[in-house]
Design a protein around this motif. Structure first.
Motif, PDB file in Angstrom:
ATOM      1  N   ILE A 270       0.840  -1.204   0.000  1.00 29.88           N
ATOM      2  CA  ILE A 270       0.000   0.000   0.000  1.00 29.88           C
ATOM      3  C   ILE A 270       0.876   1.255   0.000  1.00 29.88           C
ATOM      4  CG2 ILE A 270      -1.691   1.316   1.336  1.00 29.88           C
ATOM      5  CD1 ILE A 270      -2.824  -1.344   2.321  1.00 29.88           C
ATOM      6  N   SER A 271       1.914   1.239   0.835  1.00 30.98           N
ATOM      7  CA  SER A 271       2.789   2.414   0.956  1.00 30.98           C
ATOM      8  C   SER A 271       3.587   2.694  -0.312  1.00 30.98           C
ATOM      9  CB  SER A 271       3.754   2.225   2.130  1.00 30.98           C
ATOM     10  OG  SER A 271       3.052   2.140   3.352  1.00 30.98           O
ATOM     11  N   SER A 272       3.739   1.690  -1.166  1.00 31.18           N
ATOM     12  CA  SER A 272       4.503   1.898  -2.404  1.00 31.18           C
ATOM     13  C   SER A 272       3.742   2.754  -3.408  1.00 31.18           C
ATOM     14  CB  SER A 272       4.877   0.548  -3.034  1.00 31.18           C
ATOM     15  OG  SER A 272       3.717  -0.133  -3.493  1.00 31.18           O
ATOM     16  N   ILE A 273       2.416   2.836  -3.266  1.00 35.82           N
ATOM     17  CA  ILE A 273       1.645   3.660  -4.215  1.00 35.82           C
ATOM     18  C   ILE A 273       1.090   4.937  -3.595  1.00 35.82           C
ATOM     19  CG2 ILE A 273       0.945   1.620  -5.538  1.00 35.82           C
ATOM     20  CD1 ILE A 273      -1.936   2.162  -4.403  1.00 35.82           C
ATOM     21  N   MET A 274       0.940   4.979  -2.266  1.00 33.10           N
ATOM     22  CA  MET A 274       0.254   6.114  -1.640  1.00 33.10           C
ATOM     23  C   MET A 274       0.910   7.471  -1.916  1.00 33.10           C
ATOM     24  SD  MET A 274      -2.511   5.017  -0.610  1.00 33.10           S
ATOM     25  CE  MET A 274      -3.099   6.538   0.137  1.00 33.10           C
ATOM     26  N   PRO A 275       2.259   7.601  -1.910  1.00 27.47           N
ATOM     27  CA  PRO A 275       2.835   8.927  -2.182  1.00 27.47           C
ATOM     28  C   PRO A 275       2.556   9.425  -3.596  1.00 27.47           C
ATOM     29  CG  PRO A 275       4.453   7.471  -1.150  1.00 27.47           C
ATOM     30  CD  PRO A 275       3.295   6.624  -1.566  1.00 27.47           C
ATOM     31  N   PHE A 276       2.182   8.497  -4.487  1.00 29.12           N
ATOM     32  CA  PHE A 276       2.031   8.856  -5.898  1.00 29.12           C
ATOM     33  C   PHE A 276       0.599   8.698  -6.415  1.00 29.12           C
ATOM     34  CE2 PHE A 276       6.035   6.644  -4.944  1.00 29.12           C
ATOM     35  CZ  PHE A 276       6.939   7.689  -5.126  1.00 29.12           C
ATOM     36  N   LEU A 277      -0.303   8.215  -5.541  1.00 30.56           N
ATOM     37  CA  LEU A 277      -1.657   7.893  -5.999  1.00 30.56           C
ATOM     38  C   LEU A 277      -2.382   9.119  -6.536  1.00 30.56           C
ATOM     39  CD1 LEU A 277      -3.904   5.841  -6.356  1.00 30.56           C
ATOM     40  CD2 LEU A 277      -4.574   6.219  -3.973  1.00 30.56           C
TER      41      LEU A 277
ATOM     42  N   ILE B 286      11.544   4.512  -6.990  1.00 28.13           N
ATOM     43  CA  ILE B 286      12.480   3.966  -7.993  1.00 28.13           C
ATOM     44  C   ILE B 286      11.708   3.483  -9.226  1.00 28.13           C
ATOM     45  CG2 ILE B 286      14.086   2.079  -8.470  1.00 28.13           C
ATOM     46  CD1 ILE B 286      14.975   2.288  -5.510  1.00 28.13           C
ATOM     47  N   VAL B 287      10.612   2.731  -8.987  1.00 25.67           N
ATOM     48  CA  VAL B 287       9.814   2.227 -10.111  1.00 25.67           C
ATOM     49  C   VAL B 287       9.205   3.385 -10.901  1.00 25.67           C
ATOM     50  CG1 VAL B 287       7.702   0.943 -10.706  1.00 25.67           C
ATOM     51  CG2 VAL B 287       9.310   0.005  -9.036  1.00 25.67           C
ATOM     52  N   ALA B 288       8.716   4.411 -10.186  1.00 22.87           N
ATOM     53  CA  ALA B 288       8.113   5.565 -10.856  1.00 22.87           C
ATOM     54  C   ALA B 288       9.131   6.288 -11.735  1.00 22.87           C
ATOM     55  CB  ALA B 288       7.526   6.530  -9.819  1.00 22.87           C
TER      56      ALA B 288
ATOM     57  N   TRP C 272       3.246   2.339 -13.389  1.00 28.45           N
ATOM     58  CA  TRP C 272       3.730   0.985 -13.112  1.00 28.45           C
ATOM     59  C   TRP C 272       3.978   0.718 -11.632  1.00 28.45           C
ATOM     60  CZ3 TRP C 272       2.989  -2.557 -16.606  1.00 28.45           C
ATOM     61  CH2 TRP C 272       2.809  -2.140 -17.922  1.00 28.45           C
ATOM     62  N   ILE C 273       3.780   1.729 -10.779  1.00 26.30           N
ATOM     63  CA  ILE C 273       3.885   1.470  -9.336  1.00 26.30           C
ATOM     64  C   ILE C 273       2.804   0.508  -8.876  1.00 26.30           C
ATOM     65  CG2 ILE C 273       4.987   3.688  -8.784  1.00 26.30           C
ATOM     66  CD1 ILE C 273       2.213   4.699  -7.891  1.00 26.30           C
ATOM     67  N   PHE C 274       1.686   0.448  -9.613  1.00 24.72           N
ATOM     68  CA  PHE C 274       0.578  -0.414  -9.198  1.00 24.72           C
ATOM     69  C   PHE C 274       0.930  -1.900  -9.282  1.00 24.72           C
ATOM     70  CE2 PHE C 274      -1.482   3.574 -10.291  1.00 24.72           C
ATOM     71  CZ  PHE C 274      -2.348   3.743  -9.229  1.00 24.72           C
ATOM     72  N   VAL C 275       1.944  -2.243 -10.070  1.00 21.78           N
ATOM     73  CA  VAL C 275       2.385  -3.643 -10.157  1.00 21.78           C
ATOM     74  C   VAL C 275       3.042  -4.082  -8.859  1.00 21.78           C
ATOM     75  CG1 VAL C 275       3.917  -5.226 -11.396  1.00 21.78           C
ATOM     76  CG2 VAL C 275       2.653  -3.477 -12.655  1.00 21.78           C
TER      77      VAL C 275
END
Length: 423
Positions: free
Chosen positions: A257-264, A388-390, A397-400
């Protein structure tokens, strides 16, 4: 709200705790969004200053929530052991109002990291310990479902203010070569005043109306430093194996969840959708989130905590995999958004109940503080990996990342013991 088996007293308790969570969601939505935009839009400082403030706040939160947990476990007053700390929401709320008046980054840092960081975490540990303190295991899933559903109102209010704030207080970015809009200091002052005032109000309401056990029903009071020392005693921690198993599983899950929240929200606003289209997406998605929270809570009480966790995670993960292809495609965006919100908001309902079941009864505050490792460490790992992914592949692609972490958490969750007696 007429849940089967809920007494009138318990319904009132659950609704009041839900109100606390609603204020919590709104307050931290404002802190995570408007504090950062204030540094950028008003003080015109580089992103590094935001990172320093966010990281410092997380570190203070990790320390203070643990300390407040020990203190609240051993508080004995006629008002209860948790309720007095809800009043520190007043201090945090007032501090949020003053944040918008500062034109000095150092003062912003002091307000967010120290004043709000210390006061708000006292509120949080009291709020989170109240559920296992007042709701028995057999009804805890349903209670969490109702509480989470009420808390989403705070999130909806936050999103509404985000859209309205941009409409009412947004001006063209005056910086040379910059595109887009910024929110003025006056806009930040108004928005932060609303968030701070509501947080203070719910803290006062919780203090006056929530009921706790009498002092005579509580376990013997222990000294702070004795409890602190025990926390680092390997022998004692070894007796809480199941708690640390679910902490590890939840940490993996929450990192997704935290991997997408800063960019959602960046992703959402990058779609170039109109306010009407965004509101339509919310109107369609949120009923699914409300219903899923309620029914996942009920199912976890009836059939056990872990039974529906794997299948729920797998179904929601499929929805996240849609999102990279939804960029520029409104139909796919509308299909994927409910799954994203279900994964971010609703799935935690049975997981929260499960983790609350495993808190040691006499030390729920302290172990709630320890469990806060999930939130802080997942933010650090998730934001770095997501960033990094972004940068390498693009924000869509962060959603992956979410299904990767979600699916990795399933084997760990399955190793945690079931806490609900289904016989």
């Amino acid at each position: 709200m007429t849940e089967k088996g809920f007494s009138k007293f318990l319904k009132k308790q659950v609704l009041l705790i839900g109100l606390l969570y609603m204020g919590d969601y709104l307050f931290f939505f404002f802190e995570q969004n408007y504090f950062n935009t204030y540094i950028d839009h008003v003080l015109f400082l580089p992103e590094l200053y935001i990172s320093v403030m966010v990281m410092s706040s997380a570190i203070i939160g990790l320390i203070t929530m643990f300390v407040w947990g020990i203190i609240s476990d051993n508080t004995r007053t006629k008002f209860g052991r948790r309720r007095p700390y809800l009043l520190l929401g007043i201090i945090a709320g007032i501090a949020m109002m003053f944040f918008g008046l500062s034109l000095d980054y150092r003062l912003c840092l002091i307000i967010d990291v120290f004043i709000i960081g210390i006061a708000s975490n006292a509120f949080l540990v009291a709020e989170r310990a109240l559920i296992p303190d007042t709701v028995e295991v057999e009804k805890r899933g349903q209670a969490n479902g109702i509480i989470n559903s009420i808390s989403y109102i705070g999130l909806l209010i936050g999103v509404a203010f985000l859209l309205i704030g941009n409409e009412l207080f947004g001006i063209p970015d005056p910086r040379p070569g910059a595109d887009g809009t910024i929110i003025t200091q006056e806009g930040h002052i108004i928005l932060l005043s609303v968030g701070g005032l509501l947080f203070a109000i719910v803290g006062i309401i919780g203090f006056f109306f929530i009921k706790e056990k009498r002092v005579s029903e509580l376990p013997e009071k222990k000294k702070f430093f004795a409890e602190l020392k025990k926390t680092f005693n390997y022998g004692e921690l070894k007796t809480q194996k199941e708690f640390f198993k679910i902490l590890a599983a939840f940490l993996i899950f929450q990192t997704g969840i935290s991997s997408i929240m800063p960019f959602l929200f960046i992703f959402i606003f990058d779609q170039g959708l109109t306010t009407l289209q965004l509101l339509l997406g919310i109107v369609i998605a949120f009923p699914f989130v409300f219903l899923a929270s309620i029914y996942l809570g009920r199912l976890s009480d009836k059939f056990g905590r872990k039974r529906f966790v794997p299948i729920s995670i797998i179904i929601v993960s499929i929805g996240f995999l849609i999102m990279p292809f939804a960029s520029g495609n409104y139909i796919l965006f509308m299909i994927g958004l409910p799954f994203v919100l279900l994964g971010v908001l609703a799935l935690v309902t049975p997981l929260n109940a499960w983790s609350q079941d495993l808190l040691p009864e006499e030390k729920r505050g302290k172990f709630t503080g320890i469990f806060n490792i999930v939130n802080t460490v997942s933010q650090i790992i998730g934001s770095i990996v997501g960033g990094i992914v972004a940068m390498v592949f693009g924000i869509p692609w962060i959603f992956v990342l979410v299904p990767i972490f979600f699916l990795a958490s399933i084997p760990v969750f399955l190793k945690v013991k079931e806490t609900v007696n289904r016989e």
